[in-house]
Design a protein around this motif. Structure first.
Motif, PDB file in Angstrom:
ATOM      1  N   ASP A 191     -21.244  -5.008  -7.364  1.00 57.72           N
ATOM      2  CA  ASP A 191     -21.945  -5.859  -8.332  1.00 57.72           C
ATOM      3  C   ASP A 191     -22.483  -5.031  -9.492  1.00 57.72           C
ATOM      4  N   THR A 192     -23.068  -3.878  -9.175  1.00 63.16           N
ATOM      5  CA  THR A 192     -23.591  -3.003 -10.231  1.00 63.16           C
ATOM      6  C   THR A 192     -22.452  -2.451 -11.080  1.00 63.16           C
ATOM      7  N   ILE A 194     -19.658  -3.872 -11.785  1.00 60.46           N
ATOM      8  CA  ILE A 194     -19.179  -4.920 -12.683  1.00 60.46           C
ATOM      9  C   ILE A 194     -20.197  -5.218 -13.781  1.00 60.46           C
ATOM     10  N   GLU A 195     -21.445  -5.487 -13.373  1.00 63.91           N
ATOM     11  CA  GLU A 195     -22.454  -5.966 -14.320  1.00 63.91           C
ATOM     12  C   GLU A 195     -22.959  -4.891 -15.273  1.00 63.91           C
ATOM     13  N   GLU A 196     -23.070  -3.645 -14.793  1.00 61.97           N
ATOM     14  CA  GLU A 196     -23.689  -2.609 -15.609  1.00 61.97           C
ATOM     15  C   GLU A 196     -22.708  -1.602 -16.199  1.00 61.97           C
ATOM     16  N   CYS A 199     -18.603  -4.568 -17.585  1.00 60.97           N
ATOM     17  CA  CYS A 199     -18.874  -5.647 -18.545  1.00 60.97           C
ATOM     18  C   CYS A 199     -19.902  -5.239 -19.594  1.00 60.97           C
ATOM     19  N   GLU A 200     -20.080  -3.931 -19.764  1.00 53.01           N
ATOM     20  CA  GLU A 200     -21.008  -3.422 -20.771  1.00 53.01           C
ATOM     21  C   GLU A 200     -20.272  -2.518 -21.747  1.00 53.01           C
ATOM     22  N   ASN A 204     -16.568  -3.359 -22.454  1.00 49.76           N
ATOM     23  CA  ASN A 204     -16.483  -4.799 -22.730  1.00 49.76           C
ATOM     24  C   ASN A 204     -15.794  -5.114 -24.051  1.00 49.76           C
ATOM     25  N   SER A 209     -14.282 -10.465 -18.301  1.00 49.74           N
ATOM     26  CA  SER A 209     -14.942 -10.764 -17.036  1.00 49.74           C
ATOM     27  C   SER A 209     -14.221 -10.066 -15.891  1.00 49.74           C
ATOM     28  N   CYS A 210     -14.923  -9.954 -14.744  1.00 46.15           N
ATOM     29  CA  CYS A 210     -14.361  -9.348 -13.548  1.00 46.15           C
ATOM     30  C   CYS A 210     -14.666 -10.243 -12.346  1.00 46.15           C
ATOM     31  N   ASP A 211     -13.686 -10.381 -11.457  1.00 47.50           N
ATOM     32  CA  ASP A 211     -13.873 -11.190 -10.254  1.00 47.50           C
ATOM     33  C   ASP A 211     -13.394 -10.414  -9.040  1.00 47.50           C
TER      34      ASP A 211
END
Length: 218
Positions: A191-192, A194-196, A199-200, A204, A209-211
């Motif tokens: 999760d980190t 992907i989010e940090e 997708c930053e 980015n 997006s990532c799944d």
């Protein structure tokens, strides 16, 4: 019957895999299963020509694993690192056995015992690993997918290993990157990641997006 592979980062480990794959296309059954995915994640790189069966299997799984995981696991387990050997009894421990149990323990004896305890190496807790299959989508059909993959693979951190990848059509001329990665659970949070990271900025610029498609403990 359950089959166990170990030390797949070594020649001895690959010899066992090579022998198992003689006359076979997959680890178990006639199609790719989660057994193949588990073992595939434990093999850090494609085996050399010294192991033709393992190399052929590796290419087959790398091409197919990103799109589907059919079949049921039959209990294969694999590891890419040797298990920690039990520590041998130290000389200090032998000395403790010879201690006069009926004698009076002096202050110096107590300090010496405390020093021996402090000098003993702490037991290292082995962390688990996970195999992750991820979909990474671009902004549009004009996104350079080669640069997108280069940007993704440029992410380097302790406990993260990127694996096989392929481009898959989404629609309207857009393709997504589907990529395998292996993580050490205590060191990497997906999760980190992907989010940090993915997708930053600056990644980015290419990644919309990532799944997570599949997440399996090794």
């Amino acid at each position: 019957m359950a089959v166990t592979f170990s030390d797949l980062h070594t020649a001895d480990g690959l010899k066992a895999l090579e022998a198992h794959l003689a006359g076979k296309t997959y680890i178990s059954g006639d199609g790719i299963t989660k057994d193949d995915v588990k073992v595939f994640a434990a093999v850090p790189v494609k085996p050399s020509a010294e192991f033709p069966n393992a190399a052929r299997w590796y290419d087959t799984v790398a091409a197919a694993v990103a799109s589907r995981f059919p079949g049921q696991s039959s209990g294969v387990s694999a590891s890419s690192a040797p298990a920690a050997a039990a520590p041998a009894a130290s000389k200090d421990e032998d000395d403790d056995d010879d201690m006069d149990l009926f004698g009076d323990e002096t202050e110096e004896d107590k300090k010496a015992a405390a020093a021996r305890e402090a000098a003993k190496p702490a037991k290292k807790k082995e962390s688990g690993k996970s195999s992750v299959l991820m979909d990474i989508k671009p902004w549009d059909d004009e996104t350079d997918m080669k640069k997108l993959e280069e940007a993704v693979r440029s992410v380097q951190m302790e406990g993260l290993t990127w694996g096989a990848s392929k481009l898959m059509p989404v629609g309207y001329g857009i393709k997504k990157l589907q990529i395998m990665l292996t993580i050490i659970d205590d060191l990497v949070s997906v999760d980190t990641l992907i989010e940090e990271v993915l997708c930053e900025t600056p990644i980015n610029e290419y990644v919309q997006s990532c799944d997570i498609v599949a997440f399996n403990k090794i």
